[in-house]
Design a protein around this motif. Structure first.
Motif, mmCIF file in Angstrom:
data_model
loop_
_atom_site.group_PDB
_atom_site.id
_atom_site.type_symbol
_atom_site.label_atom_id
_atom_site.label_comp_id
_atom_site.label_asym_id
_atom_site.label_seq_id
_atom_site.Cartn_x
_atom_site.Cartn_y
_atom_site.Cartn_z
ATOM 1 N N LEU A 21 8.314 4.298 -5.296
ATOM 2 C CA LEU A 21 8.003 5.718 -5.163
ATOM 3 C C LEU A 21 7.074 5.940 -3.978
ATOM 4 N N LEU A 22 7.485 6.826 -3.072
ATOM 5 C CA LEU A 22 6.660 7.189 -1.913
ATOM 6 C C LEU A 22 6.587 8.701 -1.796
ATOM 7 N N GLY A 23 5.499 9.170 -1.209
ATOM 8 C CA GLY A 23 5.318 10.600 -0.982
ATOM 9 C C GLY A 23 5.325 10.906 0.502
ATOM 10 N N LEU A 24 5.847 12.075 0.834
ATOM 11 C CA LEU A 24 5.844 12.540 2.227
ATOM 12 C C LEU A 24 4.583 13.356 2.442
ATOM 13 N N ARG A 25 3.684 12.817 3.259
ATOM 14 C CA ARG A 25 2.418 13.513 3.541
ATOM 15 C C ARG A 25 2.713 14.852 4.200
ATOM 16 N N GLY A 26 1.929 15.847 3.871
ATOM 17 C CA GLY A 26 2.151 17.190 4.375
ATOM 18 C C GLY A 26 1.960 17.307 5.876
ATOM 19 N N PRO A 27 2.507 18.377 6.474
ATOM 20 C CA PRO A 27 2.414 18.563 7.918
ATOM 21 C C PRO A 27 0.992 18.796 8.415
ATOM 22 N N ASN A 28 0.081 19.192 7.535
ATOM 23 C CA ASN A 28 -1.302 19.444 7.929
ATOM 24 C C ASN A 28 -2.251 18.327 7.510
ATOM 25 N N TRP A 36 5.709 8.927 5.267
ATOM 26 C CA TRP A 36 5.817 8.464 3.889
ATOM 27 C C TRP A 36 4.715 7.470 3.561
ATOM 28 N N HIS A 37 4.241 7.536 2.314
ATOM 29 C CA HIS A 37 3.088 6.741 1.907
ATOM 30 C C HIS A 37 3.080 6.577 0.390
ATOM 31 N N PHE A 38 2.318 5.602 -0.074
ATOM 32 C CA PHE A 38 2.083 5.426 -1.511
ATOM 33 C C PHE A 38 1.314 6.622 -2.071
ATOM 34 N N PRO A 39 1.427 6.892 -3.363
ATOM 35 C CA PRO A 39 0.424 7.755 -3.994
ATOM 36 C C PRO A 39 -0.915 7.024 -3.843
ATOM 37 N N ALA A 40 -1.933 7.722 -3.395
ATOM 38 C CA ALA A 40 -3.179 7.020 -3.080
ATOM 39 C C ALA A 40 -4.351 7.974 -2.995
ATOM 40 N N GLY A 41 -5.531 7.377 -2.948
ATOM 41 C CA GLY A 41 -6.731 8.164 -2.755
ATOM 42 C C GLY A 41 -7.921 7.260 -2.502
ATOM 43 N N GLY A 42 -9.006 7.879 -2.074
ATOM 44 C CA GLY A 42 -10.231 7.139 -1.824
ATOM 45 C C GLY A 42 -10.982 6.891 -3.109
ATOM 46 N N CYS A 43 -11.528 5.691 -3.215
ATOM 47 C CA CYS A 43 -12.310 5.322 -4.384
ATOM 48 C C CYS A 43 -13.674 6.007 -4.264
ATOM 49 N N GLU A 44 -13.971 6.823 -5.241
ATOM 50 C CA GLU A 44 -15.234 7.560 -5.248
ATOM 51 C C GLU A 44 -16.242 6.757 -6.073
ATOM 52 N N HIS A 45 -17.147 7.391 -6.726
ATOM 53 C CA HIS A 45 -18.125 6.671 -7.551
ATOM 54 C C HIS A 45 -17.463 6.318 -8.882
ATOM 55 N N GLU A 46 -16.529 5.331 -8.819
ATOM 56 C CA GLU A 46 -15.703 4.945 -9.968
ATOM 57 C C GLU A 46 -15.133 3.561 -9.697
ATOM 58 N N SER A 47 -14.592 2.933 -10.736
ATOM 59 C CA SER A 47 -13.941 1.640 -10.534
ATOM 60 C C SER A 47 -12.585 1.870 -9.869
ATOM 61 N N VAL A 48 -12.015 0.807 -9.340
ATOM 62 C CA VAL A 48 -10.708 0.894 -8.688
ATOM 63 C C VAL A 48 -9.649 1.385 -9.684
ATOM 64 N N LYS A 49 -9.665 0.840 -10.893
ATOM 65 C CA LYS A 49 -8.674 1.260 -11.886
ATOM 66 C C LYS A 49 -8.903 2.699 -12.333
ATOM 67 N N VAL A 124 3.718 5.007 6.706
ATOM 68 C CA VAL A 124 2.382 4.594 7.128
ATOM 69 C C VAL A 124 2.410 3.076 7.356
ATOM 70 N N PRO A 125 1.972 2.611 8.532
ATOM 71 C CA PRO A 125 2.092 1.181 8.866
ATOM 72 C C PRO A 125 1.492 0.229 7.843
ATOM 73 N N TYR A 126 0.318 0.548 7.292
ATOM 74 C CA TYR A 126 -0.260 -0.406 6.342
ATOM 75 C C TYR A 126 0.453 -0.370 5.000
ATOM 76 N N ALA A 127 1.122 0.733 4.656
ATOM 77 C CA ALA A 127 1.942 0.764 3.441
ATOM 78 C C ALA A 127 3.152 -0.156 3.620
ATOM 79 N N LYS A 128 3.772 -0.073 4.795
ATOM 80 C CA LYS A 128 4.907 -0.949 5.088
ATOM 81 C C LYS A 128 4.470 -2.411 5.089
#
Length: 162
Positions: A21-28, A36-49, A124-128
């Motif tokens: 499953l990959l998502g197409l990042r928006g034009p903005n 195209w990229h993985f579902p993803a996000g930055g780790c905030e003040h939380e564990s990775v999981k 996204v190159p690092y996703a590939k």
């Protein structure tokens, strides 16, 4: 050189049959619009999981149990456009509840399942790189770092006895 702390990105690898499953990042999107990229996000003040569970809910409307997540690949990335190094962690999702939905249309314009042998372009190159590493049995990839300087001779010699 000033210290630059690494940012941690958490990426979700959803697999179904022989597809991912990959998502197409928006034009903005600030980074890699219309890519195209993985579902993803930055780790905030939380564990990775905890981050993975939160991102799955926010981006896809899917419910995850942290026990069904396995770290399968890491990409350590030095991107010329980002002053901070990135450690991108890819977690395989072994089980989820629900069907992927477009929850943040301002950030992602589509979700699609892609055959692992026919990934979309552009991606996204690092996703590939992560997907190629996983397919090849590797747990770690480095991208964008200057090549390490190896010593001229790698022959080890035993110390002389005195």
């Amino acid at each position: 050189m000033a210290t630059a702390l690494n940012l941690i990105g958490v990426h979700l690898l959803f697999e179904r049959n022989d597809e991912v499953l990959l998502g197409l990042r928006g034009p903005n999107a600030v980074y890699a619009p219309n890519t195209w990229h993985f579902p993803a996000g930055g780790c905030e003040h939380e564990s990775v999981k905890q981050c993975a569970v939160r991102e799955a809910e926010e981006e896809l409307g899917l419910h995850l149990d942290p026990e069904h997540l396995d770290l399968v690949h890491s990409v350590h990335l030095l991107d010329p456009g980002n002053p901070r190094p990135l450690l991108e962690l890819v977690l395989r999702v072994k089980h989820w509840t629900g069907e992927p939905q477009l929850m943040e249309p301002d950030k992602c314009s589509a979700w699609a399942w892609w055959p692992k042998t026919a990934l979309p372009d552009p991606i996204v190159p690092y996703a590939k790189a992560a997907l190629e590493g996983i397919a090849g049995g590797s747990a770690y990839t480095e991208l964008g770092w200057p090549e390490a300087r190896l010593p001229r001779s790698t022959t080890l010699t035993a110390p002389k006895e005195s």
